[in-house]
Design a protein around this motif. Structure first.
Motif, short mmCIF file in Angstrom:
data_model
loop_
_atom_site.label_atom_id
_atom_site.label_comp_id
_atom_site.label_asym_id
_atom_site.label_seq_id
_atom_site.Cartn_x
_atom_site.Cartn_y
_atom_site.Cartn_z
N ALA A 119 52.59 35.57 26.11
CA ALA A 119 52.73 36.57 27.49
C ALA A 119 51.50 37.28 27.40
O ALA A 119 50.57 37.41 28.33
CB ALA A 119 53.76 37.58 27.32
N ILE A 120 50.76 37.68 26.37
CA ILE A 120 49.40 38.32 26.16
C ILE A 120 48.49 37.38 26.70
O ILE A 120 47.50 37.70 27.45
CB ILE A 120 49.10 38.86 24.83
CG1 ILE A 120 50.12 39.93 24.44
CG2 ILE A 120 47.60 39.31 24.68
CD1 ILE A 120 49.97 40.65 23.00
N LEU A 121 48.36 36.30 26.28
CA LEU A 121 47.07 35.18 26.75
C LEU A 121 47.40 34.97 27.93
O LEU A 121 46.63 34.89 28.52
CB LEU A 121 47.77 33.82 26.11
CG LEU A 121 47.04 33.76 24.23
CD1 LEU A 121 47.60 32.43 23.66
CD2 LEU A 121 45.61 34.16 24.06
N PHE A 122 48.95 34.91 28.52
CA PHE A 122 48.86 34.63 30.00
C PHE A 122 48.32 35.68 30.83
O PHE A 122 47.53 35.59 31.88
CB PHE A 122 50.19 34.38 30.39
CG PHE A 122 50.54 34.14 31.81
CD1 PHE A 122 50.35 33.08 32.69
CD2 PHE A 122 51.05 35.04 32.63
CE1 PHE A 122 50.50 32.92 33.69
CE2 PHE A 122 51.58 35.21 33.85
CZ PHE A 122 51.18 33.97 34.53
N VAL A 123 48.80 36.97 30.49
CA VAL A 123 48.22 38.13 30.97
C VAL A 123 46.54 38.51 31.02
O VAL A 123 45.91 38.58 32.15
CB VAL A 123 48.88 39.43 30.65
CG1 VAL A 123 48.20 40.77 31.30
CG2 VAL A 123 50.35 39.50 30.98
N ALA A 124 46.16 37.93 30.09
CA ALA A 124 44.58 37.98 29.70
C ALA A 124 44.01 37.09 30.63
O ALA A 124 42.69 37.24 31.20
CB ALA A 124 44.29 37.98 28.33
N THR A 125 44.57 35.69 30.53
CA THR A 125 43.84 34.99 31.75
C THR A 125 43.97 35.41 32.99
O THR A 125 42.79 35.06 33.64
CB THR A 125 44.69 33.56 31.37
OG1 THR A 125 44.38 33.09 30.06
CG2 THR A 125 44.11 32.37 32.38
N LEU A 126 45.13 35.70 33.43
CA LEU A 126 44.94 36.30 34.86
C LEU A 126 43.88 37.42 35.03
O LEU A 126 43.28 37.46 36.16
CB LEU A 126 46.31 36.78 35.08
CG LEU A 126 47.60 35.84 35.50
CD1 LEU A 126 48.96 36.52 35.84
CD2 LEU A 126 47.25 34.62 36.47
#
Length: 711
Positions: A551-558
């Protein structure tokens, strides 16, 4: 578990890749071809006077930084400007007066160019008895060339000026200061074999930091022409400077070969990038021997390597690195740690630091060779990279505070090369915003040295950063000196969350400074989301923790992909006690022309060393009072965001990054100050300025284009 232990390395490498794509996209973008790539305007220095000389300026403004114009002799390629005037009867235009050109070498060919805005002055002779009451507008048709590194476009500008409406323009103070003045003594020249030798009268004590001769004539008879890209040599014979300019022998038809050597040549002797004098030379005797003029002093490579190594050691005390280093060092001191495991961790951490430093250095050199104006710590000028680091610093702060377990820097795990390597990547990536003590000469030289020697300096910087942890890993006696493990380590870990948390807040503040309120509040929201995910995951294990990482990787990418779009072009300027003028080459020229002392400092909001110096030496009432008494003009160059003009100016002064401090005493060249300023360093400089009567100081008005203030 294995994926969780390497997530930190993945994010760090992803940040490098994202940044490389961002700047590569900029470098590869093709310029738009229009008929206004370098716009031209005409101005007059007041109304004309009968029987006098009326000065007119042609100002050229490129549509973007990639476009450049040319000197009267463009060099190996290009086209000089041609002017066709329409003037009243009896009026005549003199030869254009140019600033000192710059050298641009592309594909082994040297061009004489102007980058950025520049002005060419043209004197117009007004006859005696001219009727100035009923004048028609004058006009000039300017044909010139606008080029980038890839294309050239012919330009034509038809400019008109009404002499009866002309008013004094304060910008002429600056434009005059940029024109190379004429030497009052005549030079001699001689053509010998494949060399043009010019003897130029010049005081023996005049400093030459980077001399170069620009010659207007192209051909020198018998098929000989200037070899622009070949190295020029200089030596002194008393108060005479002798320049030797290589010539090429061309295979030309016999009727051209018989052309005689010119009987008069003109040119510009550049002392440094923007300072020089015009000269006229006639055939005559030129000494053939003398004392060689040394190139600018460059320390030996081994001294530069030691400087980079010492600079890397200094980076270990920065607040974003010290917590990580301290915790990794203490992890090696736990009971039962084997020498083999300690050695593996030390080497893995060092490898991570070296990969990051050499990778950043190689990317920097590649971008500069591609024409991008970047310097050291260029990654922190990109909002996407800062946002990624903000997510990373937030996660590490939560980990140190005990909100969740991050295996790569956990206190209870050791002997894990992947985790140590990832920590080294992180430490190097966040520890390189500034050039600190010992680093300035090394990193400045890295921008001009051959690639292998430059990469050696970046590697030495990384080795210095990694050296403390490497020494602890390799030397058992050092590990035995560390405190023994115990319950106190958990408390120490939470204490270390404070400087790391301050680093996260500093990155959040940097988002506001880079892109304004919209980007800053967007980054704050992203930071809150990351903290919320970590709080929900807590110290749980298994699938929940893995899901939290995803989730953190996804949010950071966004966030990295979307939030930079919110960045504003206009950001509020930081206040200063010294009330400085915004730096530009024009503003500096105008300030120096005023006859007053000038202090210039270059800073960035992400530069820790800069902020320390400002609090200790610059932003002080004592400094302000001393500057007011000495009538010091202050200029500030803010490099928080990318600024090609500042990048070039830093490179011209041998600096790869900030801070850079320059002091210009009245009528003298700039003196580069140390990168660490003492509390009274600037006060002492101001107090040493001799008192001068106010009526000899040529102050300029606040209304001037550069905004130099008068007291």
């Amino acid at each position: 578990m294995g994926g969780a232990r390497t997530w930190l390395a993945s994010i760090a490498l992803a940040l490098l890749a994202v940044f490389a794509l961002l700047v590569a996209g900029r470098a590869d973008a093709q310029p738009q071809v229009t008929d206004d790539n370098i716009a031209a305007e005409i101005f007059a220095d007041g109304p004309p006077e009968a029987g006098g000389e009326w000065l007119v300026a042609l100002r050229f403004t490129p549509r973007s930084d990639e476009w450049h114009g040319y000197w009267s002799n463009p060099g190996d390629a290009g086209l000089g400007m041609e002017l066709a005037w329409e003037l009243p009867r009896g009026w005549s235009a003199g030869e254009p007066l140019y600033p000192v050109p710059h050298r641009l070498v592309l594909g082994g060919l040297m061009n004489h160019v102007y980058e950025g805005r520049y002005a060419v002055l043209v004197p117009i002779r007004v006859p005696r008895g001219a009727n100035l009451e009923e004048l028609e507008p004058i006009s000039v048709t300017a044909d010139y060339l606008a080029c980038t590194d890839k294309i050239c476009v012919p330009q034509r500008a038809v400019l008109e000026l009404d002499p009866t409406a002309a008013e004094e323009d304060p910008r002429f103070i600056r434009w005059r200061a940029q024109i190379a003045p004429m030497l009052d003594s005549r030079a001699n020249f001689a053509v010998e074999d494949e060399r043009l030798r010019i003897g130029i009268p010049l005081p023996a004590d005049m400093e030459l930091s980077d001399p170069h001769v620009f010659v207007e004539e192209r051909e020198f008879g018998k098929g000989r022409r200037l070899a622009y890209a070949d190295e020029q040599t200089f030596f002194r014979d008393g108060d005479l400077l002798v320049a030797e300019v290589p010539l090429d022998q061309l295979n030309l038809p016999s009727e051209i070969v018989r052309e005689p050597t010119p009987q008069r040549i003109e040119g510009i002797l550049a002392f440094s990038r923007d300072v020089g004098v015009r000269f006229t030379a006639v055939p005559g005797a030129v000494p053939s021997a003398g004392k060689p003029v040394a190139a600018p002093d460059t320390p030996a490579l081994w001294l530069l390597v030691l400087g980079a190594l010492a600079g890397g050691l200094f980076l270990n005390v920065m607040p974003c690195v010290f917590p990580i280093l301290s915790l990794k060092a203490l992890s090696l001191a736990r009971a039962g740690e084997s020498q083999a495991n300690a050695r593996r961790e030390g080497f893995a951490y060092t490898a991570g630091v070296l990969v990051a430093c050499v990778g950043l250095g190689a990317l920097l050199l590649a971008l500069r060779s591609a024409g991008e104006a970047v310097g050291w710590a260029f990654q922190l000028q990109e909002p996407a990279v800062v946002i990624g680091l903000l997510v990373l610093a937030t996660a590490i702060t939560a980990n140190l505070a005990g909100l969740f377990e991050l295996p790569s820097i956990a206190l209870t795990r050791g002997g894990e090369p992947a985790g140590a390597f990832a920590t080294g990547l992180l430490a190097a990536f966040v520890a390189t915003p500034c050039t600190g003590p010992f680093m300035a000469a090394a990193l400045g030289a890295a921008l001009i040295l051959p690639p292998l020697e430059a990469l050696l300096l970046f590697a030495a910087l990384g080795l210095g950063l990694a050296l403390p942890f490497l020494a602890i890993g390799l030397i058992p006696a050092l590990r035995r000196m560390l405190p023994r493990p115990g319950a106190w380590m958990e408390t120490f870990r939470k204490v270390m969350a404070v400087p790391m948390g301050l680093t996260a807040l500093a990155l959040l503040w940097l988002c506001f400074r880079l892109g304004g309120d919209e980007l800053g509040w967007g980054a704050a929201g992203l930071m809150a989301i990351v903290l919320a995910i970590l709080l929900v995951a807590g110290r749980r294990t298994g699938a929940i923790r893995q899901a939290a990482f995803v989730a953190i990787l996804f949010v950071a990418t966004l966030g990295i992909g979307f939030l930079p779009n919110l960045a504003s072009e206009e950001v509020e300027v930081a206040q200063s006690l010294l009330d400085p003028v915004e730096f530009s080459e024009d503003a500096l020229a105008e300030a120096r022309a005023s006859g007053r002392p000038v202090f210039v400092w270059f800073t960035a909001d992400w530069c820790v060393s800069c902020k320390v110096n400002e609090s200790v030496a610059i932003e002080r009432e004592a400094t302000r009072d001393a500057f007011v008494k000495a009538r010091v003009i202050t200029l500030r160059g803010d490099w928080t965001r990318r600024d090609p003009a500042i990048t070039q100016f830093l490179a011209d002064h041998g600096a790869a990054g900030v801070p850079l401090y320059l002091w210009y005493a009245p009528g003298e060249e700039g003196r580069q100050l140390p990168q660490v300023l003492g509390p009274d360093a600037l006060v002492t400089l101001a107090q040493a300025v001799p008192a001068r009567p106010a009526n000899v100081l040529h102050d300029t008005s606040q209304s001037g284009a550069a905004g130099v203030r008068s007291d």
